[in-house]
Design a protein around this motif. Structure first.
Motif, mmCIF file in Angstrom:
data_model
loop_
_atom_site.group_PDB
_atom_site.id
_atom_site.type_symbol
_atom_site.label_atom_id
_atom_site.label_comp_id
_atom_site.label_asym_id
_atom_site.label_seq_id
_atom_site.Cartn_x
_atom_site.Cartn_y
_atom_site.Cartn_z
ATOM 1 N N GLU A 50 -2.700 10.819 3.403
ATOM 2 C CA GLU A 50 -3.570 10.344 3.267
ATOM 3 C C GLU A 50 -3.316 9.361 2.745
ATOM 4 O O GLU A 50 -3.113 8.570 2.197
ATOM 5 C CB GLU A 50 -4.791 11.713 2.134
ATOM 6 N N ALA A 51 -4.990 8.318 3.562
ATOM 7 C CA ALA A 51 -4.965 7.177 3.201
ATOM 8 C C ALA A 51 -5.442 6.681 1.358
ATOM 9 O O ALA A 51 -4.537 5.887 1.046
ATOM 10 C CB ALA A 51 -6.238 6.572 3.283
ATOM 11 N N ARG A 52 -5.853 7.452 0.346
ATOM 12 C CA ARG A 52 -5.265 7.825 -0.707
ATOM 13 C C ARG A 52 -3.667 7.129 -1.812
ATOM 14 O O ARG A 52 -3.484 6.015 -2.407
ATOM 15 C CB ARG A 52 -6.385 7.473 -1.515
ATOM 16 N N PHE A 53 -3.461 7.839 -0.744
ATOM 17 C CA PHE A 53 -2.460 8.382 -1.969
ATOM 18 C C PHE A 53 -0.899 6.743 -0.499
ATOM 19 O O PHE A 53 -0.557 5.888 -1.603
ATOM 20 C CB PHE A 53 -1.415 9.738 -1.022
ATOM 21 N N ALA A 54 -1.023 6.530 0.847
ATOM 22 C CA ALA A 54 -0.376 5.630 1.451
ATOM 23 C C ALA A 54 -0.590 4.561 0.948
ATOM 24 O O ALA A 54 0.357 3.776 0.247
ATOM 25 C CB ALA A 54 -1.154 6.049 3.284
ATOM 26 N N GLU A 55 -2.005 4.174 0.037
ATOM 27 C CA GLU A 55 -2.065 3.050 -0.213
ATOM 28 C C GLU A 55 -1.716 2.832 -1.471
ATOM 29 O O GLU A 55 -1.901 1.503 -2.180
ATOM 30 C CB GLU A 55 -4.217 2.907 -0.330
ATOM 31 N N SER A 56 -2.620 3.215 -2.597
ATOM 32 C CA SER A 56 -1.777 3.581 -3.533
ATOM 33 C C SER A 56 0.345 3.497 -3.978
ATOM 34 O O SER A 56 0.234 2.902 -4.709
ATOM 35 C CB SER A 56 -2.290 4.282 -4.360
ATOM 36 N N LEU A 57 0.666 4.177 -2.812
ATOM 37 C CA LEU A 57 1.757 3.806 -3.224
ATOM 38 C C LEU A 57 2.933 3.206 -2.373
ATOM 39 O O LEU A 57 3.784 2.448 -2.649
ATOM 40 C CB LEU A 57 2.617 5.268 -2.561
ATOM 41 N N LYS A 107 1.982 16.972 0.392
ATOM 42 C CA LYS A 107 2.094 17.266 -0.522
ATOM 43 C C LYS A 107 2.806 16.538 -1.178
ATOM 44 O O LYS A 107 3.010 16.294 -2.189
ATOM 45 C CB LYS A 107 2.196 18.723 -0.460
ATOM 46 N N VAL A 108 4.051 16.744 -0.823
ATOM 47 C CA VAL A 108 5.066 15.154 -1.541
ATOM 48 C C VAL A 108 4.797 13.970 -2.104
ATOM 49 O O VAL A 108 4.216 13.663 -2.959
ATOM 50 C CB VAL A 108 6.199 15.292 -0.598
ATOM 51 N N ALA A 109 3.899 13.381 -0.842
ATOM 52 C CA ALA A 109 3.196 12.090 -1.526
ATOM 53 C C ALA A 109 2.481 11.869 -2.522
ATOM 54 O O ALA A 109 2.159 11.660 -3.587
ATOM 55 C CB ALA A 109 2.062 11.517 -0.629
ATOM 56 N N SER A 110 1.729 13.221 -2.824
ATOM 57 C CA SER A 110 0.413 13.750 -3.590
ATOM 58 C C SER A 110 1.383 13.579 -4.765
ATOM 59 O O SER A 110 0.621 13.759 -6.187
ATOM 60 C CB SER A 110 -0.504 14.586 -3.406
#
Ligand SMILES: [Zn+2]
Length: 448
Positions: free
Chosen positions: A317-324, A350-353
């Motif tokens: 998801e974009a929100r996780f990709a952007e923050s990570l 799920k792993v990113a989250s």
């Protein structure tokens, strides 16, 4: 701005950042003003502006400025030079600052924000000034000067007035810091003044295409939050002036974070006041296209490009990709987790989250990822007991094994182990044994 107003913000940012080269911009002194053991210990005749001292430009600082320009899609001037910008201030002993006037290293770039692109007018390289310290010594108020910061390489990134909201200004500035850090050319320590923000603001009626006939510059802002607050305050202040039929004064203002207000500092000089001219001590610089293209190949992957790639490749998801994606150092480790997840057909998002929410604590080296990932996998496999999904399976196992159920009823409680084994055979996940046992016992009680 209130809702009835049709006035729109016109805002451009000027960002100053100190480059983290080993030595200063025009001399061999150590470039480390924030960790110096005492004032004025990293100085020499050049950065003290003593007569006859000759500056020599720092090659690395020039290379880094051009690389920043390339990262921001700028064009590069193949012929460039340094100019003297004249003004008097006690922290500037030469009486001029070495800067760049009409031929900055980089021009015409762009930085994307969620509210649209912000064009970059220019990026130039200059030297920082000394630092004034206002103190009381033996009961007397004095101003002291520390020249450790004098002639530290300083880049200035000037944007077009494309910014339309205080939030967009904040996003732009934050993204700029991410890029500077990703390139590993500046620490951008805002509290220490390693990165300084200035906002040029004015308001115009919506639909009007020309720029307003005034501009208010808010200087020396040292946090993203203050930047947003200062611009919001200016929108309110200028709206009130314009709605009363007057034009705001063209001036420079400061920002007071305690009052969340800007305050007037001085009326603005125009560029001619500085009497710029080419520095006769520094020869003009020429670059070749080959050299520029070589530097382009040396650029690391930037956070925005990485986020885009992760969204496509790992379906994050974009929100996780952007923050990570913003942490340049951790990026390869994060990516190793995503690869491991993909390989074991686990939901990568799920792993990113889990990483974003600190439920999965990152290891410090890529070699440790397989082990860490395996234990994460085991942990999610043994905790995710979904009773509504397992219940029918337990019912079926009990129905298939009436003799065992009878034994349990007769007090042979150890047979529960056999029943657990039978249920687990039917499951694709490995449930938490205690939870599973509780569920089987509950079902046995019901069937009694
Ligand atoms: Zn020096």
């Amino acid at each position: 701005m209130n809702n009835t107003s049709s006035l729109k913000l016109v805002c451009g940012l000027e960002i100053h950042a100190e480059l983290k080269t080993a030595s200063k911009m025009f001399c061999g002194c150590k470039n480390d003003p924030f960790h110096a053991p005492q004032p004025n210990c990293y100085t020499c005749p050049v950065c003290l502006g003593l007569p006859g001292a000759l500056p020599v430009a720092n090659k690395r600082a020039i290379e880094w400025t051009i690389k920043l320009g390339l990262a921001l899609g700028c064009k590069i001037n193949l012929y460039s030079k340094f100019d003297r910008k004249h003004y008097f201030y006690p922290d500037l002993p030469k009486g001029y600052q070495i800067s760049q006037y009409d031929l900055p290293f980089c021009y015409d770039g762009v930085l994307e924000t969620t509210e649209g692109p912000v064009k970059i007018t220019r990026i130039h390289l200059e030297e920082d000034t000394g630092k004034l310290l206002h103190k009381t010594v033996n009961g007397n108020k004095v101003s002291l000067i520390d020249f450790n910061r004098s002639s530290v390489p300083l880049i200035e990134i000037v944007s077009e007035p494309d910014i339309r909201s205080a939030a967009q200004a904040k996003e732009y500035a934050k993204k700029m810091r991410e890029i500077l850090r990703a390139l590993d050319i500046a620490d951008c320590d805002m509290e220490q003044g390693g990165m300084r923000l200035e906002a040029n603001t004015s308001l115009k009626e919506s639909g009007v295409t020309t720029l307003p006939n005034y501009k208010v510059e808010v200087k020396n802002i040292n946090s993203f939050r203050f930047l947003e607050q200062a611009i919001s305050y200016e929108i309110q202040r200028q709206t009130a002036i314009l709605e009363s039929g007057k034009t705001p004064t063209q001036e420079t203002r400061g920002y007071n974070p305690e009052k969340s207000e800007t305050f007037p500092q001085r009326s603005k000089e125009s560029a001619e006041d500085y009497r710029y001219f080419p520095d006769p001590d520094l020869p003009p610089l020429r670059f070749t296209n080959d050299q520029i293209e070589q530097w382009r190949t040396e650029l690391p992957e930037l956070p925005s490009a990485r986020a885009k790639r992760w969204i496509e490749l790992y379906k994050i998801e974009a929100r996780f990709a952007e923050s990570l994606s913003t942490n340049q150092e951790k990026a390869p480790i994060l990516e190793a987790y995503f690869k491991a997840a993909q390989k074991s057909s686990l939901d990568t998002n799920k792993v990113a989250s889990a990483i974003d929410n600190n439920r999965l604590v990152l290891v410090t080296s890529i070699d440790l990822v397989p082990e860490s990932f395996a234990s994460y996998q085991a942990s999610i496999a043994t905790t995710a007991v979904d009773s509504t999904a397992i219940e029918p399976i337990i019912q079926k196992v009990l129905a298939d094994n009436p003799d065992i159920v009878a034994k349990y009823a007769a007090g042979q409680h150890q047979v529960i182990g056999f029943l657990m084994g039978q249920v687990m055979k039917e499951l694709t996940i490995k449930p938490n044994p205690t939870e599973l046992q509780t569920l089987i016992r509950a079902t046995l009680q019901q069937t009694k």
